[in-house]
Scaffold this motif. Structure first.
Motif, mmCIF file in Angstrom:
data_model
loop_
_atom_site.group_PDB
_atom_site.id
_atom_site.type_symbol
_atom_site.label_atom_id
_atom_site.label_comp_id
_atom_site.label_asym_id
_atom_site.label_seq_id
_atom_site.Cartn_x
_atom_site.Cartn_y
_atom_site.Cartn_z
ATOM 1 N N PHE A 74 55.014 87.797 25.724
ATOM 2 C CA PHE A 74 53.717 87.114 25.648
ATOM 3 C C PHE A 74 52.857 87.308 26.903
ATOM 4 C CE2 PHE A 74 56.487 84.615 22.776
ATOM 5 C CZ PHE A 74 55.791 84.854 21.605
ATOM 6 N N GLY A 75 53.314 88.109 27.835
ATOM 7 C CA GLY A 75 52.517 88.402 29.017
ATOM 8 C C GLY A 75 52.563 87.327 30.082
ATOM 9 N N TYR A 76 53.652 86.530 30.120
ATOM 10 C CA TYR A 76 53.793 85.464 31.111
ATOM 11 C C TYR A 76 54.851 85.835 32.147
ATOM 12 C CZ TYR A 76 51.392 82.536 27.614
ATOM 13 O OH TYR A 76 50.492 82.023 26.723
ATOM 14 N N THR A 77 54.875 85.062 33.223
ATOM 15 C CA THR A 77 55.935 85.145 34.224
ATOM 16 C C THR A 77 56.502 83.741 34.422
ATOM 17 O OG1 THR A 77 54.531 84.667 36.150
ATOM 18 C CG2 THR A 77 54.634 86.974 35.403
ATOM 19 N N ARG A 78 57.561 83.628 35.190
ATOM 20 C CA ARG A 78 58.169 82.328 35.479
ATOM 21 C C ARG A 78 57.173 81.366 36.127
ATOM 22 N NH1 ARG A 78 63.115 80.151 33.749
ATOM 23 N NH2 ARG A 78 64.295 81.900 32.877
ATOM 24 N N GLU A 79 56.202 81.925 36.855
ATOM 25 C CA GLU A 79 55.207 81.076 37.526
ATOM 26 C C GLU A 79 54.298 80.357 36.529
ATOM 27 O OE1 GLU A 79 56.108 84.151 38.682
ATOM 28 O OE2 GLU A 79 57.275 83.094 40.224
ATOM 29 N N ASP A 80 54.267 80.816 35.276
ATOM 30 C CA ASP A 80 53.433 80.176 34.254
ATOM 31 C C ASP A 80 54.125 78.988 33.577
ATOM 32 O OD1 ASP A 80 51.080 81.926 34.252
ATOM 33 O OD2 ASP A 80 52.466 83.469 33.514
ATOM 34 N N LEU A 81 55.413 78.773 33.866
ATOM 35 C CA LEU A 81 56.172 77.731 33.188
ATOM 36 C C LEU A 81 56.003 76.367 33.852
ATOM 37 C CD1 LEU A 81 59.519 79.613 32.453
ATOM 38 C CD2 LEU A 81 57.641 79.130 30.856
ATOM 39 N N ASP A 82 56.144 75.322 33.043
ATOM 40 C CA ASP A 82 56.172 73.941 33.532
ATOM 41 C C ASP A 82 57.619 73.617 33.894
ATOM 42 O OD1 ASP A 82 56.238 71.182 33.885
ATOM 43 O OD2 ASP A 82 54.838 70.771 32.243
#
Length: 295
Positions: A152-160
């Protein structure tokens, strides 16, 4: 259901046996919602025929129901495959049964679970609520979460970090990824065929992408590539799975969460999930539904 009504008599003559109804479930004040097909008949057609009808209808799911004993035997088909449970199609079925049978609570036998759905007519709209199958959750394997983030084009930094990636079940299996901003949720994009291979390869019906505006209000998106659908506008099964996971996590839910979904698709939908603290307990998912034109 009205016990004085002849089993062959329908409360609403517009609801015809064997006709695929089109109903928008979890709408928001008469707008948006997720369209579902609903077929009600004396006996379920062969699986191949149900699959053909679901493909022809083209909605993310179509529910098929036939009376069985004191309740209804129900199966769900996406355009490309059968699914074990679909929340928005169950809400749509509850609306159709309320219109056909009168207001009430209806027992549903699914392939692998027994649940109920309630329907109460209010003019052209119906208030409906389902009780999900039992729920369960567990942490997602790190490699699975990493593959989903890349998809989906995310990284761990995008997670809550308050809501770690999890595998959650509420009648069907879902991967839950909680994001830390509304902007990240809005930016979701992926390749449908790659997503389909990922979900089918890991036994996932959808991926629940969620952002917590506050403890009791979530915004979600649900890619449904396993069924050949890029994204669902409202996902009752995914909402049940998310609610069950939040309960297992000890989230300060206060007994209920509201969910806004479909906004990024221009099909804003509203769902409410109500639940207690008992591990594995069923989730009550409710909303409204409205009949859609036949053409």
């Amino acid at each position: 259901m009205n016990p004085n009504r002849d089993p062959g008599e329908l409360a609403d003559p517009a609801v015809q046996l064997g006709e695929v109804l089109r109903i928008a479930a979890f709408d928001d004040a008469g707008q948006g919602g997720n369209p579902a097909g609903v077929w009600i008949g004396a006996a379920l057609p062969p699986a191949a025929e149900m699959q053909r009808l679901a493909h022809a209808v083209g909605f993310s799911e179509t529910a098929f129901a036939a009376r069985e004993g004191e309740g209804w035997r129900v199966r769900y088909f996406s355009p490309e495959s059968e699914v074990p449970f679909c929340g928005h199609a169950t809400i749509a079925l509850g609306a159709a049964l309320a219109r056909a049978e009168g207001d009430g609570r209806f027992a549903l036998q699914l392939n692998a679970a027994a649940i109920t759905v309630e329907g109460r007519c209010e003019g052209e709209r119906v208030q409906a609520a389902l009780q999900s199958p039992p729920t369960r959750s567990r942490p997602a394997p790190p490699e699975l979460a990493e593959r989903a983030l890349a998809l989906f084009g995310y990284t761990r930094e995008d997670l809550d970090p308050r809501i770690p990636p999890a595998l959650a079940h509420g009648g069907a299996d879902h991967l839950v990824l909680a994001l830390n901003s509304r902007a990240a949720l809005a930016a979701m994009a992926y390749d449908l065929e790659e997503g389909r291979a990922f979900m089918l390869g890991h036994g996932l019906v959808t991926v629940v992408l969620a952002w917590a505006e506050h403890a009791q209000l979530f915004h979600t998106r649900n890619p449904f590539a396993s069924g050949g659908v890029y994204e669902d506008a409202a996902t009752g099964a995914g909402t049940a799975a998310l609610a069950g996971y939040l309960r297992d996590l000890g989230w300060p839910h206060g007994g209920a969460i509201d969910v806004i979904q479909g906004e990024d698709m221009g099909m804003r939908s509203r769902l409410k999930a109500e639940f207690g603290d008992a591990p594995g307990g069923s989730i009550r998912v409710s909303g409204t539904a409205r009949m859609m034109p036949l053409c």
